[in-house]
Design a protein around this motif. Structure first.
Motif, PDB file in Angstrom:
ATOM      1  N   TRP A   1      18.975  60.886 -22.674  1.00 26.90           N
ATOM      2  CA  TRP A   1      18.888  59.571 -22.024  1.00 26.90           C
ATOM      3  C   TRP A   1      17.500  59.409 -21.417  1.00 26.90           C
ATOM      4  O   TRP A   1      16.978  60.352 -20.822  1.00 26.90           O
ATOM      5  CB  TRP A   1      19.933  59.471 -20.910  1.00 26.90           C
TER       6      TRP A   1
ATOM      7  N   THR B   1      22.450  61.292 -10.267  1.00 30.42           N
ATOM      8  CA  THR B   1      23.606  61.109 -11.144  1.00 30.42           C
ATOM      9  C   THR B   1      24.763  60.430 -10.417  1.00 30.42           C
ATOM     10  O   THR B   1      25.614  59.812 -11.065  1.00 30.42           O
ATOM     11  CB  THR B   1      24.083  62.450 -11.727  1.00 30.42           C
TER      12      THR B   1
ATOM     13  N   PHE C   1      24.033  56.863 -10.864  1.00 28.37           N
ATOM     14  CA  PHE C   1      24.228  56.500 -12.257  1.00 28.37           C
ATOM     15  C   PHE C   1      25.698  56.308 -12.607  1.00 28.37           C
ATOM     16  O   PHE C   1      26.026  55.600 -13.560  1.00 28.37           O
ATOM     17  CB  PHE C   1      23.618  57.568 -13.166  1.00 28.37           C
ATOM     18  N   GLN C   2      26.592  56.959 -11.853  1.00 25.18           N
ATOM     19  CA  GLN C   2      28.020  56.845 -12.133  1.00 25.18           C
ATOM     20  C   GLN C   2      28.663  55.651 -11.434  1.00 25.18           C
ATOM     21  O   GLN C   2      29.845  55.374 -11.642  1.00 25.18           O
ATOM     22  CB  GLN C   2      28.739  58.128 -11.710  1.00 25.18           C
TER      23      GLN C   2
ATOM     24  N   GLY D   1      24.591  51.377 -10.429  1.00 29.35           N
ATOM     25  CA  GLY D   1      23.904  52.257 -11.360  1.00 29.35           C
ATOM     26  C   GLY D   1      23.063  51.520 -12.388  1.00 29.35           C
ATOM     27  O   GLY D   1      21.867  51.795 -12.552  1.00 29.35           O
ATOM     28  N   PRO D   2      23.630  50.550 -13.089  1.00 29.09           N
ATOM     29  CA  PRO D   2      22.846  49.840 -14.112  1.00 29.09           C
ATOM     30  C   PRO D   2      21.839  48.833 -13.561  1.00 29.09           C
ATOM     31  O   PRO D   2      20.974  48.364 -14.319  1.00 29.09           O
ATOM     32  CB  PRO D   2      23.931  49.105 -14.924  1.00 29.09           C
TER      33      PRO D   2
ATOM     34  N   LEU E   1      24.245  55.160 -19.412  1.00 30.17           N
ATOM     35  CA  LEU E   1      24.840  55.565 -18.144  1.00 30.17           C
ATOM     36  C   LEU E   1      26.312  55.925 -18.299  1.00 30.17           C
ATOM     37  O   LEU E   1      26.883  56.641 -17.464  1.00 30.17           O
ATOM     38  CB  LEU E   1      24.685  54.449 -17.108  1.00 30.17           C
TER      39      LEU E   1
ATOM     40  N   TYR F   1      27.161  59.619 -18.126  1.00 32.91           N
ATOM     41  CA  TYR F   1      27.363  60.207 -16.803  1.00 32.91           C
ATOM     42  C   TYR F   1      28.787  59.935 -16.315  1.00 32.91           C
ATOM     43  O   TYR F   1      29.454  60.832 -15.789  1.00 32.91           O
ATOM     44  CB  TYR F   1      26.345  59.634 -15.817  1.00 32.91           C
TER      45      TYR F   1
END
Length: 317
Positions: free
Chosen positions: A45, A175, A178-179, A184-185, A225, A228
């Motif tokens: 990634w 992370t 990211f979860q 996250g996005p 993502l 993750y």
């Protein structure tokens, strides 16, 4: 496997193919020495097969080089469900590519970041040696091994053990974000792709001109993502006992800010044939240290092939 011609940033043109695994179509690119050992390159990634642009010219004379866009990235299928990014399915993708490009002979694998994580999943399958002759892992752990290592440090804690695990926890703190489904996005939807080369320069001193990003980078960042969300908690929270007899080479980036070398302390327990090598790189060593990766991979693969030939000769005589 469907064939078409495509060009790539390397010394030789690539042949673009498509490998199908269930509902997922994988964009595969082949170049290099057609009579050499097959080397499969797996990206992480938020990259695509273009991550390896600086490595491929250095290994093309010796190897038949195969690289592909993982599910959710580049020109490959983008599944919508988080569950479709589980490591078991990614390992099946790798096996599907291997079966298509080298049905009669096991291949050698070089993988980075999440590509390495999914390759670890594959090499720990019971019949992995039938398909994979060697695995060079770069900046991507086996999540089951990492989860077990983390737990052990707190079962019989010492200051040193706890400190090592805390340093990896801090390195992996991103992370958690990211979860998170919405937050996250967010930075990637807002256009972080536009400054990605500059970010890598800030993060670890990369030359922005050496960063070859795909036109799908923004979508790849967001879709990736799901890796993750689908795997981190499940694997680290309930690690399995995962072993392999596939020869493995660990290439450890001494300045890797995301994957600390300490997390591989117990790897010998899970791998019967392990080699460790260190390079003075950060996380994105395929960009910053392609010569080191090409040299160490070539040396390792050559040693595995020569040892196999010696063992075969001894068995015959």
């Amino acid at each position: 496997m469907n064939n078409s011609t495509n060009s790539s940033r390397s010394d030789t043109p690539a042949v673009a193919t498509t490998v199908v695994n269930g509902d997922v179509s994988l964009a595969v690119f082949e170049q290099g020495n057609p009579t050499g050992p097959t080397l499969v390159l797996v990206h992480g990634w938020p990259d695509t097969h273009q991550l390896w642009d600086r490595v491929v010219p250095l290994v093309s004379d010796k190897f038949r080089v195969i690289r592909y866009d993982s599910r959710g990235a580049g020109q490959s299928t983008v599944p919508a469900a988080v569950a479709d990014y589980r490591l078991a399915l990614l390992a099946q993708d790798l096996f599907a590519v291997i079966d298509a490009v080298s049905p009669g002979e096991p291949v050698h694998v070089l993988a980075h970041d999440w590509g390495s994580v999914e390759a670890w999943e594959a090499v720990c399958e019971p019949d992995a040696r039938r398909r994979i002759a060697s695995f060079t892992s770069v900046s991507g752990p086996n999540l089951d091994h990492l989860g077990t290592w983390t737990r052990r440090g707190f079962v019989d804690p010492t200051p040193g053990k706890v400190w090592k695990r805390l340093t990896q926890a801090v390195a992996s703190a991103y992370t958690v974000l990211f979860q998170t489904p919405v937050l996250g996005p967010l930075p990637f939807r807002l256009g972080m792709d536009r400054i990605w080369p500059q970010f890598l320069r800030f993060f670890e001193g990369q030359d922005p001109k050496a960063v070859h990003s795909a036109p799908t980078l923004r979508a790849d960042m967001v879709n990736g993502l799901k890796l993750y969300r689908a795997n981190i908690r499940a694997k680290l929270g309930n690690p399995a006992q995962r072993r392999t007899d596939v020869p493995v080479q660990l290439i450890l980036g001494l300045h890797d800010k995301a994957v600390r070398p300490v997390g591989y302390e117990d790897t010998e327990e899970w791998v019967s044939d392990l080699r460790r090598r260190e390079i003075p790189s950060g996380h994105w060593s395929p960009i910053s240290h392609p010569e080191d990766l090409a040299r160490l991979t070539t040396e390792f693969v050559t040693s595995v092939i020569e040892r196999g030939a010696s063992e075969e000769s001894a068995a015959i005589s």
